[in-house]
Write an enzyme that holds these catalytic residues in place. Structure first.
Site, PDB file in Angstrom:
ATOM      1  N   HIS A   1      11.979  46.267   3.336  1.00 22.37           N
ATOM      2  CA  HIS A   1      11.556  46.842   4.616  1.00 22.37           C
ATOM      3  C   HIS A   1      11.386  45.750   5.677  1.00 22.37           C
ATOM      4  O   HIS A   1      10.335  45.609   6.303  1.00 22.37           O
ATOM      5  CB  HIS A   1      10.252  47.621   4.461  1.00 22.37           C
TER       6      HIS A   1
ATOM      7  N   GLU B   1       6.796  52.555  -1.312  1.00 22.76           N
ATOM      8  CA  GLU B   1       6.906  51.106  -1.187  1.00 22.76           C
ATOM      9  C   GLU B   1       5.615  50.438  -1.655  1.00 22.76           C
ATOM     10  O   GLU B   1       4.531  51.014  -1.520  1.00 22.76           O
ATOM     11  CB  GLU B   1       7.198  50.718   0.267  1.00 22.76           C
TER      12      GLU B   1
END
Length: 413
Positions: A295, A272
């Site tokens: 997220h 990420e």
């Protein structure tokens, strides 16, 4: 609580570093409890910045973007504890932190409702084909069509991992009239009319929607790959808000290209971006029937406020009285302050005879041990000793540090 200014570090000198835009509640809690030396950053730090920054930090607060590796921990000479303002703690090398005498605290339940609500909303969006219709509407095409668009009522939802979040999804889904099935490697108390499946394969075959709520472990890595995805019903959906390594995204892309699944919703990824300024690249971006979110499962104001209070409270309680309840990598001891005595903390390698040597430091001075608390695991021992009255703290601390196997020593008051 009055701390000994000579041998117990005053609260205003205890440096707190909070990274990644942690909720204001944490700052307020620290300051309201006397910890005024708080540095607050809205972003994460890269490895080199972090190694430099942690040299003088006593309490460190992070979220999911900051990685506390063993290399970073070698620079954290003054670090007392780490607070992960999140559900998970996989961003921290827990074993290295433990053997360095640094407990790690988190908030495993504070964002349960937020994640569960996101899952339910994604169930409805996917089964109603909202992602595609939204895409076409943004591009000037009017796709008013009821074909392959359904209600969630009466559909089978399969929950992998029936813990705090999975069971909350179960309750909400049943309230919408869904048939709830779940699979967990451990026996769990079934809520409502949910039914347990005997195997993951059984759950995959009967579900119209699969949602994952499992931790990141060696057993869960790539637990949903091509073979498992092909077991799912044709036209069914998968949602992952747990951990980025649980679903093999390349295999998911392949199954979507084959038109075997009706769509997916993914909130977590193997890799990420470290900040909002970095680009996000993913193999699923080309699919119009996939919801990609950054997220944000627990990213609601309510969840972040609750997490901030829970984790900061655990850090303050450990720093103030030595309580380790809620630590994920450490032995747990619950106790109350007793400021009429002197309290010493000793963290050591779990070697035979260490406790006896600690006790002798006090008994050799004819000091009465008012209370003694000890917990051990295969790697470390953690002992807390209260002695009646006040005595020569400087020399006591010096002797405790000289005991073979000692990791950390502190005097609280």
């Amino acid at each position: 609580m009055t701390l000994n200014p000579k041998y117990s570090l005053p609260k205003e000198k205890i440096k707190v570093l909070l990274l990644e835009n942690i909720h204001q509640n944490a700052i307020d809690y620290f300051r309201n409890n006397g910890y005024t030396n708080v540095e607050y950053l809205k972003y994460s730090l890269n490895k080199d910045e972090l190694k430099e920054k942690v040299k003088d930090v006593h309490l460190l607060g992070i979220r999911s973007r900051t990685n506390i590796t063993s290399e970073v921990l070698t620079h954290a000479k003054k670090l007392i504890a780490i607070g992960c303002f999140s559900i998970g703690t996989n961003q921290v090398d827990l074993q290295t932190a433990k053997i360095k005498g640094i407990p790690v605290f988190n908030a495993p339940f504070s964002n349960t409702r937020s994640v569960a609500e996101l899952v339910i909303s994604e169930c409805i969006f996917l089964i109603r084909k909202i992602p595609e219709k939204n895409f076409y509407a943004h591009n000037g095409k009017w796709l008013k069509d009821a074909s392959n668009s359904f209600e969630v009522r009466g559909k089978n939802i399969g929950i992998i991992g029936y813990g705090h979040i999975g069971s909350q999804v179960s309750v909400l889904a049943e309230g919408l009239g869904m048939n709830v099935y779940y699979y967990d490697i451990m026996p769990k108390l079934t809520l409502g009319n949910a039914k347990a499946c005997n195997s993951l394969e059984e759950l995959l075959k009967i579900s119209d929607i699969i949602t994952l709520h499992v931790p990141e472990t060696e057993k869960t890595k790539n637990m949903i790959a091509y073979e498992q995805l092909k077991l799912m019903k044709r036209g069914s959906y998968i949602i992952n808000t747990s951990r980025g390594t649980v679903v093999n995204l390349n295999d998911l892309a392949k199954v979507l290209e084959e038109k075997h699944l009706g769509g997916a919703a993914i909130d977590v990824y193997p890799v990420e971006p470290a900040s909002n300024n970095e680009p996000f690249v993913n193999v699923l971006q080309k699919f119009q029937n996939v919801i990609l979110t950054p997220h944000i499962g627990g990213s609601t104001s309510e969840a972040q406020a609750n997490i901030a209070l829970e984790v900061s409270e655990k850090l303050v309680k450990y720093c103030d009285v030595g309580s380790t309840i809620g630590a994920t990598n450490f032995v747990e001891i619950s106790l109350q302050p007793n400021i009429n005595n002197q309290r010493f903390l000793h963290i050591h390698k779990n070697h035979p005879g260490v406790l006896n040597k600690i006790t002798k430091v006090f008994t050799s001075r004819n000091l009465n041990i008012a209370a003694q608390y000890l917990q051990t695991d295969p790697y470390i021992g953690y002992v807390i000793i209260d002695i009646d009255g006040k005595d020569d703290a400087k020399n006591i601390l010096k002797e405790l540090k000289l005991i073979p196997g000692t990791i950390k020593v502190r005097m609280l008051y």
